[in-house]
Motif scaffolding. Structure first.
Motif, PDB file in Angstrom:
ATOM      1  N   HIS A 169       2.213   1.699  -3.469  1.00  9.40           N
ATOM      2  CA  HIS A 169       1.163   2.196  -4.368  1.00  9.40           C
ATOM      3  C   HIS A 169       0.925   3.698  -4.160  1.00  9.40           C
ATOM      4  O   HIS A 169       0.801   4.456  -5.123  1.00  9.40           O
ATOM      5  CB  HIS A 169      -0.124   1.405  -4.134  1.00  9.40           C
ATOM      6  CG  HIS A 169      -1.260   1.874  -4.961  1.00  9.40           C
ATOM      7  ND1 HIS A 169      -1.346   1.641  -6.316  1.00  9.40           N
ATOM      8  CD2 HIS A 169      -2.366   2.591  -4.631  1.00  9.40           C
ATOM      9  CE1 HIS A 169      -2.454   2.183  -6.780  1.00  9.40           C
ATOM     10  NE2 HIS A 169      -3.088   2.768  -5.783  1.00  9.40           N
ATOM     11  N   ARG A 170       0.882   4.118  -2.882  1.00 10.92           N
ATOM     12  CA  ARG A 170       0.633   5.535  -2.585  1.00 10.92           C
ATOM     13  C   ARG A 170       1.785   6.417  -3.055  1.00 10.92           C
ATOM     14  O   ARG A 170       1.593   7.584  -3.362  1.00 10.92           O
ATOM     15  CB  ARG A 170       0.420   5.747  -1.088  1.00 10.92           C
ATOM     16  CG  ARG A 170      -0.760   5.042  -0.461  1.00 10.92           C
ATOM     17  CD  ARG A 170      -2.083   5.591  -0.942  1.00 10.92           C
ATOM     18  NE  ARG A 170      -3.247   5.276  -0.147  1.00 10.92           N
ATOM     19  CZ  ARG A 170      -3.768   4.081   0.074  1.00 10.92           C
ATOM     20  NH1 ARG A 170      -3.170   3.012  -0.366  1.00 10.92           N
ATOM     21  NH2 ARG A 170      -4.876   3.941   0.765  1.00 10.92           N
ATOM     22  N   ASP A 192       2.758   8.303  -7.212  1.00  8.17           N
ATOM     23  CA  ASP A 192       2.528   9.642  -7.774  1.00  8.17           C
ATOM     24  C   ASP A 192       3.636  10.627  -7.398  1.00  8.17           C
ATOM     25  O   ASP A 192       3.579  11.803  -7.757  1.00  8.17           O
ATOM     26  CB  ASP A 192       1.167  10.180  -7.359  1.00  8.17           C
ATOM     27  CG  ASP A 192       1.054  10.455  -5.864  1.00  8.17           C
ATOM     28  OD1 ASP A 192       2.007  10.151  -5.112  1.00  8.17           O
ATOM     29  OD2 ASP A 192      -0.004  10.969  -5.442  1.00  8.17           O
ATOM     30  N   ALA A 249       0.828  -1.208   0.000  1.00  2.31           N
ATOM     31  CA  ALA A 249       0.000   0.000   0.000  1.00  2.31           C
ATOM     32  C   ALA A 249       0.864   1.260   0.000  1.00  2.31           C
ATOM     33  O   ALA A 249       0.556   2.227  -0.698  1.00  2.31           O
ATOM     34  CB  ALA A 249      -0.944  -0.010   1.208  1.00  2.31           C
ATOM     35  N   LEU A 250       1.950   1.252   0.767  1.00  2.00           N
ATOM     36  CA  LEU A 250       2.864   2.405   0.763  1.00  2.00           C
ATOM     37  C   LEU A 250       3.478   2.589  -0.622  1.00  2.00           C
ATOM     38  O   LEU A 250       3.578   3.717  -1.124  1.00  2.00           O
ATOM     39  CB  LEU A 250       3.965   2.215   1.802  1.00  2.00           C
ATOM     40  CG  LEU A 250       3.558   2.393   3.260  1.00  2.00           C
ATOM     41  CD1 LEU A 250       4.670   1.926   4.182  1.00  2.00           C
ATOM     42  CD2 LEU A 250       3.185   3.845   3.541  1.00  2.00           C
ATOM     43  N   ASP A 275      -2.083  12.144   5.144  1.00  2.00           N
ATOM     44  CA  ASP A 275      -3.406  11.533   4.943  1.00  2.00           C
ATOM     45  C   ASP A 275      -3.283  10.144   4.333  1.00  2.00           C
ATOM     46  O   ASP A 275      -4.025   9.221   4.704  1.00  2.00           O
ATOM     47  CB  ASP A 275      -4.290  12.417   4.056  1.00  2.00           C
ATOM     48  CG  ASP A 275      -4.785  13.653   4.788  1.00  2.00           C
ATOM     49  OD1 ASP A 275      -4.856  13.609   6.039  1.00  2.00           O
ATOM     50  OD2 ASP A 275      -5.104  14.650   4.119  1.00  2.00           O
ATOM     51  N   GLU A 276      -2.340   9.968   3.407  1.00  3.60           N
ATOM     52  CA  GLU A 276      -2.125   8.643   2.831  1.00  3.60           C
ATOM     53  C   GLU A 276      -1.609   7.670   3.889  1.00  3.60           C
ATOM     54  O   GLU A 276      -2.005   6.500   3.914  1.00  3.60           O
ATOM     55  CB  GLU A 276      -1.154   8.725   1.657  1.00  3.60           C
ATOM     56  CG  GLU A 276      -1.755   9.400   0.434  1.00  3.60           C
ATOM     57  CD  GLU A 276      -0.742   9.625  -0.672  1.00  3.60           C
ATOM     58  OE1 GLU A 276      -1.123   9.414  -1.838  1.00  3.60           O
ATOM     59  OE2 GLU A 276       0.411  10.012  -0.376  1.00  3.60           O
ATOM     60  N   THR A 312       4.556  11.442  -4.225  1.00  3.94           N
ATOM     61  CA  THR A 312       4.379  12.019  -2.889  1.00  3.94           C
ATOM     62  C   THR A 312       3.870  10.950  -1.931  1.00  3.94           C
ATOM     63  O   THR A 312       3.313   9.932  -2.357  1.00  3.94           O
ATOM     64  CB  THR A 312       3.368  13.185  -2.885  1.00  3.94           C
ATOM     65  OG1 THR A 312       2.090  12.687  -3.280  1.00  3.94           O
ATOM     66  CG2 THR A 312       3.804  14.301  -3.810  1.00  3.94           C
ATOM     67  N   LEU A 313       4.054  11.209  -0.663  1.00  4.31           N
ATOM     68  CA  LEU A 313       3.484  10.358   0.390  1.00  4.31           C
ATOM     69  C   LEU A 313       3.042  11.298   1.501  1.00  4.31           C
ATOM     70  O   LEU A 313       3.855  11.807   2.270  1.00  4.31           O
ATOM     71  CB  LEU A 313       4.513   9.347   0.898  1.00  4.31           C
ATOM     72  CG  LEU A 313       3.993   8.310   1.884  1.00  4.31           C
ATOM     73  CD1 LEU A 313       2.905   7.446   1.257  1.00  4.31           C
ATOM     74  CD2 LEU A 313       5.138   7.426   2.366  1.00  4.31           C
ATOM     75  N   THR A 314       1.746  11.559   1.545  1.00  4.24           N
ATOM     76  CA  THR A 314       1.212  12.549   2.483  1.00  4.24           C
ATOM     77  C   THR A 314       0.816  11.901   3.804  1.00  4.24           C
ATOM     78  O   THR A 314       0.667  10.686   3.900  1.00  4.24           O
ATOM     79  CB  THR A 314      -0.029  13.243   1.885  1.00  4.24           C
ATOM     80  OG1 THR A 314      -1.076  12.260   1.753  1.00  4.24           O
ATOM     81  CG2 THR A 314       0.281  13.855   0.528  1.00  4.24           C
ATOM     82  N   ASP A 361      -4.406   6.419   6.022  1.00  3.15           N
ATOM     83  CA  ASP A 361      -5.182   5.387   5.328  1.00  3.15           C
ATOM     84  C   ASP A 361      -4.494   4.031   5.372  1.00  3.15           C
ATOM     85  O   ASP A 361      -5.141   2.992   5.413  1.00  3.15           O
ATOM     86  CB  ASP A 361      -5.427   5.776   3.867  1.00  3.15           C
ATOM     87  CG  ASP A 361      -6.365   6.959   3.728  1.00  3.15           C
ATOM     88  OD1 ASP A 361      -7.121   7.247   4.681  1.00  3.15           O
ATOM     89  OD2 ASP A 361      -6.343   7.593   2.662  1.00  3.15           O
ATOM     90  N   VAL A 362      -3.183   4.022   5.332  1.00  3.90           N
ATOM     91  CA  VAL A 362      -2.405   2.785   5.235  1.00  3.90           C
ATOM     92  C   VAL A 362      -2.140   2.165   6.604  1.00  3.90           C
ATOM     93  O   VAL A 362      -2.167   0.948   6.757  1.00  3.90           O
ATOM     94  CB  VAL A 362      -1.064   3.057   4.517  1.00  3.90           C
ATOM     95  CG1 VAL A 362      -0.137   1.877   4.612  1.00  3.90           C
ATOM     96  CG2 VAL A 362      -1.304   3.428   3.063  1.00  3.90           C
TER      97      VAL A 362
END
Length: 134
Positions: A52-53, A56, A49-50, A62-63, A58-60, A66-67
């Protein structure tokens, strides 16, 4: 008569096998083994999941919310991003895992995961989403 005895013998062996399997699953050692397998699955899925996030670039925060299954801490520098998260371990204790993403983030970002008790002081989940890193 011989066929009937053979079938009864095979049935008895099958019942013994099922009983031994049941003991292996229901005894504390079997439960600990299942929890270890669950921990391995949880950490593998979190790493995926990390990754995948991060595709793009970035890794915010908020992401990460979620993870993460619970509290987390993050350390960013020019070479990597390290995220520490707490997971329930096989003996009902919380274990800290460290997930490292090499920068720059993007479609080819890889994630490595390893147990890392030194990475955070997270033992019990709390309402906080960012434990104090050590």
């Amino acid at each position: 008569m011989g066929v009937v005895l053979l079938l009864l013998f095979v049935l008895a062996l099958a019942l013994v096998g099922v009983f031994l399997w049941w003991l292996g699953v229901s005894l504390p050692e079997g439960q600990a083994r299942r929890m270890e397998q669950q921990l391995a699955t949880d950490t593998r899925l979190t790493g995926q999941a990390l990754q995948h996030r991060a595709q793009d670039g970035t890794l915010t925060d908020d992401e990460l919310k979620d993870v993460s299954p619970g509290p987390w801490a993050i350390r960013r520098d020019e070479r990597e991003i390290r995220v520490a998260m707490s997971f329930l371990g096989p003996r009902a204790e919380y274990q800290c895992w460290s997930f490292t993403l090499k920068t720059p983030l993007g479609p080819r970002t890889s994630v490595t995961a390893q147990p890392d008790e030194a990475a955070c002081d997270v033992r019990v989940p709390s309402a906080s989403t960012s434990p104090a890193p050590r």
